[in-house]
Design a protein around this motif. Structure first.
Motif, PDB file in Angstrom:
ATOM      1  N   GLY A   1       0.797  -1.224   0.000  1.00 23.38           N
ATOM      2  CA  GLY A   1       0.000   0.000   0.000  1.00 23.38           C
ATOM      3  C   GLY A   1       0.827   1.270   0.000  1.00 23.38           C
ATOM      4  O   GLY A   1       0.339   2.329  -0.413  1.00 23.38           O
ATOM      5  N   SER A   2       2.067   1.184   0.453  1.00 24.04           N
ATOM      6  CA  SER A   2       2.927   2.376   0.482  1.00 24.04           C
ATOM      7  C   SER A   2       3.240   2.889  -0.915  1.00 24.04           C
ATOM      8  O   SER A   2       3.753   3.997  -1.076  1.00 24.04           O
ATOM      9  CB  SER A   2       4.230   2.069   1.226  1.00 24.04           C
ATOM     10  N   SER A   3       2.918   2.099  -1.938  1.00 26.93           N
ATOM     11  CA  SER A   3       3.140   2.545  -3.315  1.00 26.93           C
ATOM     12  C   SER A   3       2.050   3.505  -3.791  1.00 26.93           C
ATOM     13  O   SER A   3       2.206   4.174  -4.818  1.00 26.93           O
ATOM     14  CB  SER A   3       3.179   1.333  -4.257  1.00 26.93           C
ATOM     15  N   HIS A   4       0.947   3.570  -3.047  1.00 31.95           N
ATOM     16  CA  HIS A   4      -0.176   4.425  -3.436  1.00 31.95           C
ATOM     17  C   HIS A   4       0.180   5.891  -3.162  1.00 31.95           C
ATOM     18  O   HIS A   4       0.613   6.241  -2.069  1.00 31.95           O
ATOM     19  CB  HIS A   4      -1.433   4.029  -2.659  1.00 31.95           C
ATOM     20  N   LYS A   5      -0.029   6.738  -4.122  1.00 34.12           N
ATOM     21  CA  LYS A   5       0.378   8.138  -4.019  1.00 34.12           C
ATOM     22  C   LYS A   5      -0.364   8.901  -2.924  1.00 34.12           C
ATOM     23  O   LYS A   5       0.095   9.959  -2.481  1.00 34.12           O
ATOM     24  CB  LYS A   5       0.170   8.843  -5.369  1.00 34.12           C
TER      25      LYS A   5
ATOM     26  N   GLU B   1       7.929  -6.235  -7.418  1.00 35.79           N
ATOM     27  CA  GLU B   1       7.127  -5.482  -8.380  1.00 35.79           C
ATOM     28  C   GLU B   1       6.488  -4.239  -7.775  1.00 35.79           C
ATOM     29  O   GLU B   1       5.726  -3.529  -8.444  1.00 35.79           O
ATOM     30  CB  GLU B   1       6.040  -6.393  -8.965  1.00 35.79           C
ATOM     31  N   ILE B   2       6.783  -3.948  -6.499  1.00 38.58           N
ATOM     32  CA  ILE B   2       6.180  -2.795  -5.830  1.00 38.58           C
ATOM     33  C   ILE B   2       6.995  -1.538  -6.122  1.00 38.58           C
ATOM     34  O   ILE B   2       8.220  -1.530  -5.959  1.00 38.58           O
ATOM     35  CB  ILE B   2       6.104  -3.025  -4.308  1.00 38.58           C
TER      36      ILE B   2
ATOM     37  N   PRO C   1       7.283   7.232   2.736  1.00 38.79           N
ATOM     38  CA  PRO C   1       8.268   6.822   3.745  1.00 38.79           C
ATOM     39  C   PRO C   1       7.753   5.636   4.550  1.00 38.79           C
ATOM     40  O   PRO C   1       6.562   5.557   4.861  1.00 38.79           O
ATOM     41  CB  PRO C   1       8.419   8.068   4.623  1.00 38.79           C
ATOM     42  N   ILE C   2       8.675   4.735   4.905  1.00 39.92           N
ATOM     43  CA  ILE C   2       8.283   3.491   5.579  1.00 39.92           C
ATOM     44  C   ILE C   2       9.116   3.309   6.843  1.00 39.92           C
ATOM     45  O   ILE C   2      10.349   3.408   6.815  1.00 39.92           O
ATOM     46  CB  ILE C   2       8.492   2.275   4.660  1.00 39.92           C
ATOM     47  N   LEU C   3       8.433   3.033   7.945  1.00 39.13           N
ATOM     48  CA  LEU C   3       9.075   2.708   9.219  1.00 39.13           C
ATOM     49  C   LEU C   3       8.822   1.231   9.497  1.00 39.13           C
ATOM     50  O   LEU C   3       7.676   0.794   9.559  1.00 39.13           O
ATOM     51  CB  LEU C   3       8.484   3.576  10.335  1.00 39.13           C
ATOM     52  N   VAL C   4       9.906   0.463   9.635  1.00 43.13           N
ATOM     53  CA  VAL C   4       9.811  -0.985   9.834  1.00 43.13           C
ATOM     54  C   VAL C   4      10.302  -1.343  11.231  1.00 43.13           C
ATOM     55  O   VAL C   4      11.343  -0.847  11.678  1.00 43.13           O
ATOM     56  CB  VAL C   4      10.644  -1.749   8.779  1.00 43.13           C
ATOM     57  N   PHE C   5       9.560  -2.217  11.909  1.00 46.12           N
ATOM     58  CA  PHE C   5       9.970  -2.741  13.216  1.00 46.12           C
ATOM     59  C   PHE C   5      10.234  -4.239  13.068  1.00 46.12           C
ATOM     60  O   PHE C   5       9.477  -4.950  12.398  1.00 46.12           O
ATOM     61  CB  PHE C   5       8.884  -2.509  14.264  1.00 46.12           C
TER      62      PHE C   5
ATOM     63  N   SER D   1      12.725   0.943  -1.820  1.00 48.96           N
ATOM     64  CA  SER D   1      13.384   2.014  -2.573  1.00 48.96           C
ATOM     65  C   SER D   1      12.724   3.360  -2.311  1.00 48.96           C
ATOM     66  O   SER D   1      12.253   4.053  -3.219  1.00 48.96           O
ATOM     67  CB  SER D   1      13.348   1.688  -4.068  1.00 48.96           C
ATOM     68  N   THR D   2      12.667   3.733  -1.039  1.00 44.44           N
ATOM     69  CA  THR D   2      12.077   4.997  -0.627  1.00 44.44           C
ATOM     70  C   THR D   2      12.724   5.398   0.692  1.00 44.44           C
ATOM     71  O   THR D   2      13.582   4.678   1.223  1.00 44.44           O
ATOM     72  CB  THR D   2      10.549   4.855  -0.473  1.00 44.44           C
TER      73      THR D   2
END
Length: 362
Positions: free
Chosen positions: A240-244, A289-290, A295-299, A320-321
Motif C-alpha cells: 500500500g505504500s506505493s499508493h500516491k 514489483e512494488i 516513507p516506511i518505518l519498519v519494526f 526504494s524509498t
C-alpha cells in the motif's frame, strides 16, 4: 464455494491446540491484544481439547459480560466499554480456533461482533460500519471510528488469520490521539470471509488495499492517510505504500515470501482454509514489483523465528524509498511485548513530533 482442504481440519486444530499448550510465546499475541494474564492462567490447563477451549473462553467471556454490565449500571462507562471489548476478544478466541467457514465459527464471531457493537454504543467516539467492493462479486466489511477534530486517518491492516475486532486496543489508542481509524476485514478475514465468502488471493488483496485507500481518501479528503500493519498485514502495508495518497507507512514484522520464512506447519494449514497458498495467487505481495512511494518505518524483532534477521534485511534493502528500521534484540515475530511503544513511536511520527531520520531512544 468452499475451498478443498488437503489436510483434515481436525488435525490442524489439534496441532494448534498443542502449540498453544506447549509454547508460552503463543500467548504473547493475545496478551498484547487485551487478554488478561490471570484469565489465561485460570484456564490454561483446560485448553488441550477443542471442547475445553470453547467452554473456557465462553465462560470467561460471560464473566466479563457481567462485570461490564455492572460497571455500566454504576456509571463507569469507560471501564464498561473496555470490558465489553474484552468480552468480544474472548469470543474472538473461539472464532479463531477453527479456520474453516463453518456454522460454529459464525456463531462465535456473531458473539464477538455483538459485544464489540455494545462497546461502540457506549463510546463517545462515532463508529460507522461500512463495506467496500473489490470487484463486482466481492465485498469487504469494516468499521470506522471518528474522534472530534481528527488530524489524520490510520488504516489498520490486520494479520492474515485475524479479524478487525482483535485489534481494538490499536483503534482506541489511535483514536485517543486524534486519528480516525479505518479497519476492514480483508479477503479471508472476519466478516469478509465468513459472511461475504471472500477467500484471500493476491489479486483480491491488491484490489482490497487499493480500495480501502481510495475509500479513505474519498470520505476524508482533507486528511493525510497513514498505514499501520502487523505480520502479513504489514506486508500489505508495504504494498500500500506505493499508493500516491499514502503519506507514511508502518510495518511491524512484515512477512516475506513463504520460501524464505520458517512458517509453522499448523499456521500454513490454517491459511489454506481461507486463502490461496499456491504460488500463482498466494496472498502475499510480489515485493520485487512494488513501486514504493511513501516513507516506511519498519519494526523487527531479532529473535523472530519466522522471519530471520538476514531475510528482514534483504526485504528492507528492497524498499526504494525513505525508510528506517527499528530493531528489538529480545523480541520475536510481531514484537508483541513492544507493541505499546511501537504504537507510541508511530503516533509521534504520524503527528510530525519525530523525524525518523533522527535517532530514537528504544
Amino acid at each position: 464455494m468452499q475451498k478443498q482442504i488437503q489436510i483434515p481440519v481436525s488435525n490442524t486444530i489439534t496441532r494448534t491446540l498443542k502449540t498453544a499448550s506447549l509454547i508460552d510465546a503463543f500467548w504473547e499475541r493475545w496478551l498484547a491484544h487485551g487478554l488478561d494474564r490471570k484469565d489465561l492462567e485460570k484456564v490454561r490447563s483446560n485448553l488441550e481439547t477443542s471442547e475445553g477451549w470453547f467452554q473456557s473462553w465462553e465462560g470467561l467471556a460471560k464473566e466479563k459480560e457481567l462485570v461490564a454490565k455492572n460497571l455500566e449500571r454504576e456509571g463507569n462507562i469507560k471501564e464498561a466499554e473496555y470490558t465489553f471489548r474484552q468480552t468480544a476478544l474472548y469470543y474472538n478466541l473461539n472464532y479463531w480456533l477453527n479456520p474453516m467457514n463453518v456454522i460454529e465459527k459464525c456463531y462465535w464471531y456473531d458473539k464477538c461482533l455483538h459485544f464489540m457493537s455494545k462497546a461502540d454504543s457506549l463510546s463517545k467516539i462515532i463508529t460507522l460500519y461500512r463495506t467496500i467492493s473489490i470487484d463486482d462479486h466481492h465485498r469487504c466489511s469494516g468499521r470506522i471510528r471518528i474522534p472530534s477534530n481528527p488530524k489524520g486517518c490510520i488504516i489498520i491492516v490486520v494479520p492474515i488469520d485475524s479479524s478487525k475486532e482483535e485489534l481494538f486496543k490499536y483503534e482506541m489508542e489511535f483514536v485517543e490521539n486524534g486519528f480516525i481509524t479505518i479497519s476492514f476485514d480483508g479477503p479471508g478475514q472476519g466478516e469478509t470471509f465468513l459472511f461475504n465468502e471472500v477467500v484471500g488471493t493476491r489479486t483480491r488483496w491488491e484490489k482490497f488495499i487499493h480500495q480501502v485507500i481510495e475509500f479513505t481518501s474519498h470520505h476524508f479528503s482533507d486528511l493525510p492517510i497513514y498505514l499501520f500493519g502487523i505480520s502479513l498485514g504489514a506486508s500489505w502495508v508495504l504494498y500500500g505504500s506505493s499508493h500516491k495518497k499514502v503519506k507514511k507507512a508502518v510495518a511491524v514484522s512484515p512477512a516475506v515470501e513463504l520460501e524464505k520464512m520458517n512458517m509453522p506447519a499448523y499456521f500454513m494449514q490454517r491459511m489454506d482454509c481461507s486463502c490461496i497458498v499456491t504460488e500463482e495467487e498466494r496472498a502475499i505481495p510480489k515485493f520485487n514489483e512494488i513501486n514504493f512511494h511513501s516513507p516506511i518505518l519498519v519494526f523487527h524483532g531479532n529473535k523472530d523465528a519466522m522471519v530471520p534477521n538476514n531475510v528482514m534485511y534483504e526485504l528492507f534493502e528492497k524498499l526504494s524509498t525513505e525508510k528506517k528500521l527499528i530493531e528489538y534484540e529480545d523480541e520475536g515475530h510481531c514484537c508483541n511485548n513492544k507493541l505499546d511503544i511501537i504504537r507510541q513511536i508511530s503516533l509521534r511520527w504520524f503527528s510530525n513530533e519525530w523525524d525518523f531520520r533522527e535517532a530514537y531512544e528504544v
